[in-house]
Design a protein around this motif. Structure first.
Motif, mmCIF file in Angstrom:
data_model
loop_
_atom_site.group_PDB
_atom_site.id
_atom_site.type_symbol
_atom_site.label_atom_id
_atom_site.label_comp_id
_atom_site.label_asym_id
_atom_site.label_seq_id
_atom_site.Cartn_x
_atom_site.Cartn_y
_atom_site.Cartn_z
ATOM 1 N N LYS A 19 -7.140 -14.415 -38.434
ATOM 2 C CA LYS A 19 -7.982 -13.222 -38.436
ATOM 3 C C LYS A 19 -8.272 -12.759 -39.862
ATOM 4 O O LYS A 19 -9.420 -12.452 -40.213
ATOM 5 C CB LYS A 19 -7.285 -12.117 -37.647
ATOM 6 C CG LYS A 19 -7.911 -10.744 -37.758
ATOM 7 C CD LYS A 19 -7.139 -9.747 -36.918
ATOM 8 C CE LYS A 19 -7.692 -8.329 -37.056
ATOM 9 N NZ LYS A 19 -7.055 -7.379 -36.143
ATOM 10 N N ASP B 130 -9.393 -5.738 -27.150
ATOM 11 C CA ASP B 130 -9.847 -6.781 -28.074
ATOM 12 C C ASP B 130 -8.748 -7.700 -28.573
ATOM 13 O O ASP B 130 -9.037 -8.697 -29.242
ATOM 14 C CB ASP B 130 -10.565 -6.141 -29.268
ATOM 15 C CG ASP B 130 -9.676 -5.175 -30.040
ATOM 16 O OD1 ASP B 130 -9.081 -5.577 -31.040
ATOM 17 O OD2 ASP B 130 -9.569 -4.015 -29.610
ATOM 18 N N SER C 16 -9.025 -11.505 -28.196
ATOM 19 C CA SER C 16 -9.758 -12.405 -29.096
ATOM 20 C C SER C 16 -8.831 -13.352 -29.839
ATOM 21 O O SER C 16 -9.262 -14.395 -30.334
ATOM 22 C CB SER C 16 -10.586 -11.593 -30.097
ATOM 23 O OG SER C 16 -9.747 -10.829 -30.944
ATOM 24 N N ALA D 286 -14.545 -7.485 -26.493
ATOM 25 C CA ALA D 286 -14.573 -8.032 -27.853
ATOM 26 C C ALA D 286 -15.242 -7.041 -28.802
ATOM 27 O O ALA D 286 -16.003 -6.163 -28.387
ATOM 28 C CB ALA D 286 -15.325 -9.359 -27.868
ATOM 29 N N HIS E 22 -19.339 -11.011 -30.964
ATOM 30 C CA HIS E 22 -19.352 -12.395 -30.491
ATOM 31 C C HIS E 22 -20.658 -13.041 -30.926
ATOM 32 O O HIS E 22 -21.720 -12.403 -30.894
ATOM 33 C CB HIS E 22 -19.219 -12.466 -28.964
ATOM 34 C CG HIS E 22 -18.923 -13.843 -28.468
ATOM 35 N ND1 HIS E 22 -19.910 -14.781 -28.233
ATOM 36 C CD2 HIS E 22 -17.749 -14.460 -28.177
ATOM 37 C CE1 HIS E 22 -19.366 -15.903 -27.822
ATOM 38 N NE2 HIS E 22 -18.057 -15.743 -27.776
ATOM 39 N N SER F 289 -16.011 -17.143 -33.134
ATOM 40 C CA SER F 289 -15.819 -16.716 -31.752
ATOM 41 C C SER F 289 -14.866 -15.544 -31.612
ATOM 42 O O SER F 289 -14.922 -14.819 -30.617
ATOM 43 C CB SER F 289 -15.314 -17.892 -30.901
ATOM 44 O OG SER F 289 -14.083 -18.382 -31.401
ATOM 45 N N ASP F 290 -13.975 -15.320 -32.596
ATOM 46 C CA ASP F 290 -13.066 -14.171 -32.495
ATOM 47 C C ASP F 290 -13.700 -12.888 -33.020
ATOM 48 O O ASP F 290 -13.117 -11.802 -32.908
ATOM 49 C CB ASP F 290 -11.741 -14.453 -33.209
ATOM 50 C CG ASP F 290 -11.876 -14.610 -34.716
ATOM 51 O OD1 ASP F 290 -12.999 -14.489 -35.242
ATOM 52 O OD2 ASP F 290 -10.848 -14.867 -35.379
ATOM 53 N N PRO G 17 -13.426 -19.083 -25.708
ATOM 54 C CA PRO G 17 -14.006 -17.793 -25.319
ATOM 55 C C PRO G 17 -15.490 -17.940 -24.966
ATOM 56 O O PRO G 17 -16.243 -18.594 -25.683
ATOM 57 C CB PRO G 17 -13.824 -16.930 -26.572
ATOM 58 C CG PRO G 17 -12.774 -17.622 -27.380
ATOM 59 C CD PRO G 17 -12.928 -19.076 -27.095
#
Length: 516
Positions: free
Chosen positions: A114, A341, A344, A367, A370, A416-417, A493
């Motif tokens: 992250k 969230d 994620s 989320a 995205h 995607s996260d 995801p």
């Protein structure tokens, strides 16, 4: 026969005196050396502004030189070098500084991914801002490390509080990525000093300002609160309280889980079943013994008429719970699991049992962003307001620019996260406030003017972010921010649809907000 040189070499008066002097000198030198080593403080510096606290090998603090220091983390080297090159090109007196305050040396695999993605997104915005229409002031970016679990937040924050003058001209702090007690304290210290703060992924409702008070004057956020996320999730369809169970963490001091639990409770109102609880480890990233608890909870679910489960907990425990549901005895039963969230994090978690997602279990989370949210596809047309494909495409171009020379390389970025997207938008908000607050003919905005600008970020001054429009209310919170609903699948995801806390997108101008 005795050696004829024996007495001449070692037992003459002269030799005795010389030998004694040499021995005493060696003893004195050794004593001084030992004393110096014992009394001289150990050099624990890592780089300008960065050092290893006593009892820790982490390098924490603010890399004040802005020269590409990576805090000993090789995964950050490329992006740190890129930031350093960009900073070196700026001229003194023509820039303001924005700091990214993050746990850069975290040992959590999910958080490490992250943080890296956030740095990529923030740098993409810095690079774009410094080249867009030759606007000023230019933006200098520095990295501030709060250490594992944000335990050394105080060290970094004290340095940042002293960087508002020359030569740094610090005008905003972004990052602020976890809804923890330590981060809440850091935000309080910074805003108390009059420094504008832009939260990226903090969603806790109690790390925010509101009609009831302004505990963090100067705080703005680009992510919806947990309350807004929960509202958006339930807008997707009716939730029957009689067939819904809440599962939540009881560990104290975690503002994310506490406020998400409260939001889900308010939505359920009076419901038929007492929530099922668990208590995670002091370190929420630790596996602990919670898998045993989740196994027993899934046994309860098999004998209850439950269809929907609200989960209020961190990603490690969410993954454990999903794995337990995948091994449940009632595979013929179908369940919908809704959460915040933290879901994620699980897109790339190697410990997630992906087969569980094909056994009648649907896992969806709110989320923050995205990559598919604003792109049309067969069967889906993105909303006409609240965001746009054009704004997202601008982000993609900016990220592409910094992944290659001369700005890059950076290495791969996971989209995607949503972390790179939301960090890019947070920097865009900081840049907009800094430049709007700069008087004509000046290069450095007053500190107070940046902090006080948040209520004006709406209407014509809204930030058209890659994650959606950022229209702030008078308290610095994004109003009716787009919430992409994402489903965990075996292949990764998958974007499902867009949801809105207010049930529908904002109006064209994004100015209709409730009275404070």
């Amino acid at each position: 026969m005795d050696n004829p040189f024996r007495y001449r070499l070692f037992y003459t008066v002269r030799q005795k005196i010389v030998t004694s002097v040499v021995v005493l000198a060696l003893l004195a030198w050794g004593t001084v050396t030992v004393v110096q080593r014992v009394t001289k403080p150990e050099d624990r510096s890592c780089a300008p502004g960065v050092a290893r606290p006593v009892g820790s090998e982490e390098c924490v603090g603010v890399a004040t030189a802005g020269d590409g220091y990576d805090f000993g983390e090789s995964r950050l080297t490329l992006v740190a070098d890129a930031i350093g090159r960009e900073n070196a090109a700026l001229k003194d007196g023509q820039y303001t500084t924005v700091a990214l305050l993050l746990p850069l040396t975290s040992t959590s695999p999910g958080l490490r991914e992250k943080v890296l993605n956030e740095l990529h997104g923030a740098f993409a915005q810095q690079y774009r801002a410094n080249r867009h229409n030759n606007e000023t002031p230019k933006i200098r970016l520095v990295l501030a490390n709060t250490g594992k679990d944000n335990l050394h937040w105080k060290t970094a924050v004290e340095q940042l509080k002293n960087m508002t003058g020359e030569p740094h001209h610090l005008r905003a702090v972004s990052g602020i990525a976890t809804s923890s007690t330590e981060v809440r304290s850091a935000v309080g210290e910074l805003t108390g000093k009059g420094i504008a703060v832009v939260g990226t992924t903090i969603t806790a409702d109690d790390i925010a300002n509101g009609p009831g008070g302004q505990p963090f004057p100067g705080l703005a956020r680009v992510s919806p609160t947990n309350g807004d996320e929960a509202q958006a999730l339930t807008r997707l369809g009716p939730v029957d309280p009689e067939k819904t169970l809440m599962v939540h963490d009881t560990r104290t001091g975690d503002h994310y889980t506490d406020t998400l639990r409260k939001a889900f409770s308010q939505l359920l109102g009076r419901h038929a079943y007492e929530p099922r609880v668990f208590t995670s480890d002091t370190d929420p990233n630790a596996e602990g013994t919670t898998p045993l608890r989740f196994r027993r909870i899934t046994q309860d679910l098999c004998i209850m008429p439950t269809e929907t489960v609200f989960f209020a907990g961190r990603h490690t425990q969410l993954r454990q719970f999903i794995n337990a549901l995948g091994a449940r005895g009632c595979k013929e039963r179908k369940f919908l699991l809704l959460t915040g969230d933290e879901g994620s994090y699980l897109g790339t978690d190697p410990q997630l049992d992906r087969a569980a997602l094909e056994s009648g279990l649907t896992v969806q989370y709110a989320a923050l962003a995205h990559p598919d949210a604003w792109r049309a596809r067969p069967g889906y047309q993105p909303p006409k307001t609240g965001g746009s494909a054009e704004a997202y495409d601008a982000f993609v171009r900016a990220l592409d620019d910094v992944t290659k020379e001369p700005a890059g390389p950076l290495g791969p970025t996971t989209l995607s996260d949503g972390q790179a997207i939301i960090a890019y938008d947070a920097m865009a908000l900081a840049v907009q406030a800094i430049r709007e607050a700069t008087p004509d003919g000046e290069m450095i905005p007053p500190l107070k003017e940046v902090r006080d600008l948040w209520p004006d970020i709406k209407g014509s001054l809204k930030v058209e972010g890659a994650s959606g429009w950022i229209c702030l209310d008078n308290h610095g919170n994004p109003y009716n921010k787009a919430v992409p609903v994402v489903q965990l699948t075996r292949g990764g995801p998958r974007f499902v649809r867009m949801a809105w806390p207010e049930g529908q997108p904002p109006d064209d101008e994004c100015v209709r907000m409730p009275r404070s």
